[in-house]
Each structure stands twice: as structure tokens, then as C-alpha cells.
Design a protein around this motif. Structure first.
Motif, PDB file in Angstrom:
ATOM      1  N   PRO A 160      60.478 -31.566  92.320  1.00  0.00           N
ATOM      2  CA  PRO A 160      60.547 -31.249  90.890  1.00  0.00           C
ATOM      3  C   PRO A 160      60.338 -29.774  90.568  1.00  0.00           C
ATOM      4  O   PRO A 160      60.622 -29.342  89.447  1.00  0.00           O
ATOM      5  CB  PRO A 160      59.425 -32.102  90.281  1.00  0.00           C
ATOM      6  N   GLU A 339      66.142 -30.750  88.365  1.00  0.00           N
ATOM      7  CA  GLU A 339      65.633 -31.192  87.072  1.00  0.00           C
ATOM      8  C   GLU A 339      65.395 -32.694  87.137  1.00  0.00           C
ATOM      9  O   GLU A 339      66.335 -33.474  87.289  1.00  0.00           O
ATOM     10  CB  GLU A 339      66.627 -30.849  85.974  1.00  0.00           C
ATOM     11  N   SER A 340      64.131 -33.101  87.024  1.00  0.00           N
ATOM     12  CA  SER A 340      63.790 -34.516  87.161  1.00  0.00           C
ATOM     13  C   SER A 340      63.114 -35.093  85.920  1.00  0.00           C
ATOM     14  O   SER A 340      62.674 -36.241  85.943  1.00  0.00           O
ATOM     15  CB  SER A 340      62.866 -34.716  88.372  1.00  0.00           C
ATOM     16  N   ASN A 341      63.017 -34.303  84.853  1.00  0.00           N
ATOM     17  CA  ASN A 341      62.448 -34.778  83.586  1.00  0.00           C
ATOM     18  C   ASN A 341      61.058 -35.385  83.768  1.00  0.00           C
ATOM     19  O   ASN A 341      60.728 -36.420  83.188  1.00  0.00           O
ATOM     20  CB  ASN A 341      63.387 -35.788  82.917  1.00  0.00           C
ATOM     21  N   GLU A 349      63.044 -42.872  88.825  1.00  0.00           N
ATOM     22  CA  GLU A 349      63.586 -41.816  87.972  1.00  0.00           C
ATOM     23  C   GLU A 349      63.983 -40.587  88.787  1.00  0.00           C
ATOM     24  O   GLU A 349      64.944 -39.892  88.449  1.00  0.00           O
ATOM     25  CB  GLU A 349      62.561 -41.444  86.901  1.00  0.00           C
ATOM     26  N   PHE A 350      63.234 -40.313  89.863  1.00  0.00           N
ATOM     27  CA  PHE A 350      63.618 -39.189  90.715  1.00  0.00           C
ATOM     28  C   PHE A 350      64.897 -39.510  91.475  1.00  0.00           C
ATOM     29  O   PHE A 350      65.745 -38.638  91.660  1.00  0.00           O
ATOM     30  CB  PHE A 350      62.495 -38.829  91.685  1.00  0.00           C
ATOM     31  N   ALA A 353      67.694 -38.691  89.359  1.00  0.00           N
ATOM     32  CA  ALA A 353      67.884 -37.250  89.212  1.00  0.00           C
ATOM     33  C   ALA A 353      68.621 -36.632  90.394  1.00  0.00           C
ATOM     34  O   ALA A 353      69.113 -35.503  90.297  1.00  0.00           O
ATOM     35  CB  ALA A 353      66.528 -36.566  89.036  1.00  0.00           C
ATOM     36  N   CYS A 354      68.721 -37.352  91.501  1.00  0.00           N
ATOM     37  CA  CYS A 354      69.295 -36.788  92.730  1.00  0.00           C
ATOM     38  C   CYS A 354      70.816 -36.833  92.764  1.00  0.00           C
ATOM     39  O   CYS A 354      71.424 -36.453  93.778  1.00  0.00           O
ATOM     40  CB  CYS A 354      68.703 -37.491  93.952  1.00  0.00           C
ATOM     41  N   THR A 356      72.521 -35.732  89.723  1.00  0.00           N
ATOM     42  CA  THR A 356      72.808 -35.037  88.471  1.00  0.00           C
ATOM     43  C   THR A 356      73.432 -33.676  88.770  1.00  0.00           C
ATOM     44  O   THR A 356      73.448 -33.227  89.927  1.00  0.00           O
ATOM     45  CB  THR A 356      71.515 -34.832  87.679  1.00  0.00           C
ATOM     46  N   SER A 358      72.126 -30.878  88.251  1.00  0.00           N
ATOM     47  CA  SER A 358      71.075 -30.068  88.864  1.00  0.00           C
ATOM     48  C   SER A 358      70.970 -30.344  90.361  1.00  0.00           C
ATOM     49  O   SER A 358      70.797 -29.419  91.170  1.00  0.00           O
ATOM     50  CB  SER A 358      69.735 -30.367  88.180  1.00  0.00           C
TER      51      SER A 358
END
Length: 392
Positions: A160, A339-341, A349-350, A353-354, A356, A358
Motif C-alpha cells: 500500500p 492504490e489500495s484505498n 480488497e487488496f 486493487a491488484c 487496477t 495503479s
């Protein structure tokens, strides 16, 4: 070595990488969509070897007697740069540690370096390393000779936030098994030996032991088999645990204390106890400072910043089998931000993000920063000589 300048080599590497960037992003997304756990990564290994073979690299699959491990080589120079590609996923949460990004960025770095390997006196070595998540693939490959001719090893890991390195803890992975005797829990509980009680006593003992833990000491785990029914005294209970410490020496001090907690459960309940060790022990890490400095300069040239390192904030705590490699040859394992918010590794959730934009940018920047670092290592006479001295 040829007469190509460092800047020209870096630009040629960038052009080569960006010419295949679409393929690399597709590779990252494809691996993410088909998560495979330790030693089962047949699809991922196949996809990586396919793209490397198509690029003209010399591929050998199933190395080190591991079906999902491989090596791929380009160039024939004396300085051998190992790029480690991880591609195993976690149970349930899939690619929540971003190994799809690691795999694609290592492949991308290899494609960039392949364009200049002959000019820089390099051999580019991609090692497909299965089972980082608890299987110790790199440790096995190290012991079986996969890194024997390498002079440095590199990879980047998504996180992150941006870090040059982490506080990498030594870790052992093991299963604990208690065996007792089943009985009717209401009619004749006195006829049973409760393996569940043994696990309860052990976990209470571990909780009390934590008061004496030194900084960096950790124990955590799960109960995987806790019995079959509420009205049956459980005859078999098992759990999976990890024991961590700052160094291998510290782990040797902590682990006997942890084992005694499990032994206390067996003694108190009358159960028998056994341990199954699941993987080689992971060591602490010793990242190479000179290579890290090169990586930092190249990552900063791509817009990355290392505020946590500069501020002296506490490093993230991780464990990885790349640490064992670092004790054998110069190694770096920087963390590249996505970017993992607010999500952290090993969360659903991570994982989301992988894949995206980003994450796709991290594939590009991670690959290019690694490639440029290798170019710096090959072009700096003093650094190159130090690395080559490993094989003298």
C-alpha cells in the motif's frame, strides 16, 4: 561489454518494455483471474514461460524437481542477473499479495534487459519461483542450485505504500496435531480424551507467553480441524501456525518456548502431540545497500518517493523466502506502492486493487526500475567487479 552508454541502454530497455506492455498487463490480469496456490501454479508458470520463449529466451521448465518452477535465459555475458517471478496465490483471498504484479514486472524487466544484454555483458536469468506463501520455493531452489551462477537477485513486491525494504522476519511454518479419544459428550465424557482441550490450553499458554516476547517475536495460527460435532469429545484437533523472529538465531530461541506451550496442552489433556513442518525455515533478509541505492535513484526517476524510509518510520514487517536468497548473494526486494484505498496485503480488497490502473502502472515502473538497476550494476566498474567476485 559494448560501447553503449548507460542512458542509451536505459532508453533501449524502456522502448523494449513498453513495446510489450500490453502483453505484460494482460499477463498480470490473467494470472490474477486464475489464482493457484503453492506448487499448483501450472497455468501461471505456463503463461510466463510462453511469453519468455516467444521473446527468444532459453526456457527450461520443471527445474529443481519442482513442476511449476522454471528458468529462462537471454544473453551470454559474465554478469548474471536473476529476476525472481512469484505467481502463487493465497487460499480464499486469491492474489491478495499481488504476485501477479511480481510475475509480470520480473518478466518485463527481463524483456527490457534482453534488448541490451549483449552490449552490457549480461546474462538475464528469470527464475519462476513457486510457493512463496508458505512453501519455501526459493529456499528449495537455492539449495538445489538454481541461483549458483547468479551474481545478484531482484524483484519488486506490491504494497500500500513505497518502501526500499521491509523488516523481514525469519519464520517457520508447521502444523500441530493432537490425538485423544472420542466419547459421548453428555453420557460418558469421562471416557474421552479431549484433543480440543489440548489446543485450548496451548493457545492460552501462547497468549501468556507473549508477555515475554522480544520485539519482532510473533506466533499466529488457525485451528483447521476442531472436531466433528458438539456432542462428541474430539479425538483429533489440528492447527496451522507460524513462528516469527527478527533473525534465525532469535527464532531458535523462540521456537522451543512455543513448542512447550503445545506440549503443555498435551500434558494437561492426556492427548498425544505431533508436529509437521511444512516448508524450509525462512531467514531474515540482508538487502544489498548499493543495489538498493541504484534502485532508489531509478524509481525516483519514475516519480516514486520513499518518505517512510527517509522519515525513519517503522518498517513493514513481512516474511519471504527471498530473504534466504539475500544471505547467499546480493539481493533487493523493494516494496512498490499501489492504490489500495486503505486495504492491506492479504485482504480481499487488496486483491481487487491488484488489477487496477495503479497496479498496471506498478508492472511498468517495477519492471523498468529493476531493469535500470541491473544496467547500473553492469555499467559501474566497482559495483560490477564486486558482484562478479562472487564467482571468482
Amino acid at each position: 561489454m559494448g560501447s553503449v552508454s548507460v542512458q542509451e541502454a536505459k532508453e533501449r530497455g524502456r522502448v523494449a518494455l513498453e513495446g510489450r506492455l500490453g502483453d505484460l498487463v494482460e499477463l498480470s490480469h490473467a494470472i490474477h483471474a486464475r489464482p493457484e496456490t503453492a506448487f499448483e501454479e501450472h497455468y501461471a508458470a505456463g503463461r510466463l514461460t510462453e511469453i519468455l520463449s516467444d521473446q527468444g529466451m532459453r526456457v527450461e521448465s520443471g527445474i529443481c524437481d519442482l513442476p511449476t518452477a522454471f528458468s529462462a535465459r537471454a544473453g551470454d555475458g559474465p554478469l548474471v542477473v536473476a529476476l525472481c517471478a512469484e505467481y502463487d496465490a493465497l487460499p480464499d483471498v486469491g492474489h491478495a499479495c499481488g504476485h501477479n504484479i511480481i510475475a509480470a514486472s520480473s518478466v518485463g524487466a527481463a524483456l527490457a534487459l534482453g534488448a541490451v544484454a549483449d552490449d552490457l555483458g549480461l546474462t538475464v536469468l528469470v527464475l519462476g519461483t513457486p510457493a512463496e506463501e508458505g512453501g519455501g520455493g526459493k529456499v528449495i531452489m537455492l539449495e538445489r542450485g538454481a541461483f549458483d551462477d547468479a551474481h545478484l537477485a531482484m524483484m519488486v513486491h506490491p504494497w500500500p505504500s513505497e518502501w526500499l525494504t521491509a523488516d523481514c522476519l525469519a519464520v517457520s511454518h508447521f502444523d500441530v496435531h493432537y490425538r485423544g479419544k472420542e466419547a459421548h459428550a453428555a453420557a460418558a465424557p469421562f471416557e474421552g480424551i479431549n484433543a480440543g482441550d489440548a489446543m485450548t490450553v496451548a493457545q492460552v499458554a501462547l497468549g501468556l507467553l507473549r508477555q515475554q516476547f522480544r520485539p519482532g517475536d510473533q506466533v499466529h495460527g488457525i485451528v483447521r480441524d476442531g472436531g466433528q460435532a458438539a456432542n462428541i469429545i474430539p479425538a483429533h484437533v489440528s492447527g496451522r501456525f507460524m513462528c516469527r523472529a527478527r533473525t534465525l538465531d532469535d527464532l531458535e530461541v523462540l521456537e522451543p518456548k512455543v513448542r512447550r506451550c503445545f506440549e503443555a496442552g498435551a500434558l494437561a489433556s492426556g492427548s498425544t502431540l505431533s508436529f509437521d513442518y511444512l516448508a524450509p525455515t525462512y531467514s531474515h533478509m540482508q538487502a544489498d545497500p548499493e543495489l538498493l541505492a541504484c534502485y532508489r535513484a531509478n524509481a525516483e526517476a519514475l516519480g516514486h518517493r520513499f518518505g517512510g524510509d527517509d522519515a525513519g518510520r517503522a518498517l513493514p514487517m513481512v516474511s519471504t523466502d527471498m530473504a534466504n536468497v539475500s544471505l547467499a548473494l546480493p539481493t533487493i526486494h523493494p516494496l512498490i506502492a499501489i492504490e489500495s484505498n486503505g486495504a492491506v496485503n492479504h485482504q480481499h480488497e487488496f486483491a481487487a486493487a491488484c488489477v487496477t490502473p495503479s497496479a498496471d502502472a506498478a508492472v511498468h515502473d517495477g519492471a523498468l526500475a529493476l531493469a535500470w538497476t541491473a544496467i547500473d550494476a553492469a555499467s559501474n566498474p566497482a559495483l560490477r567487479d564486486r558482484l562478479l567476485a562472487r564467482s571468482s
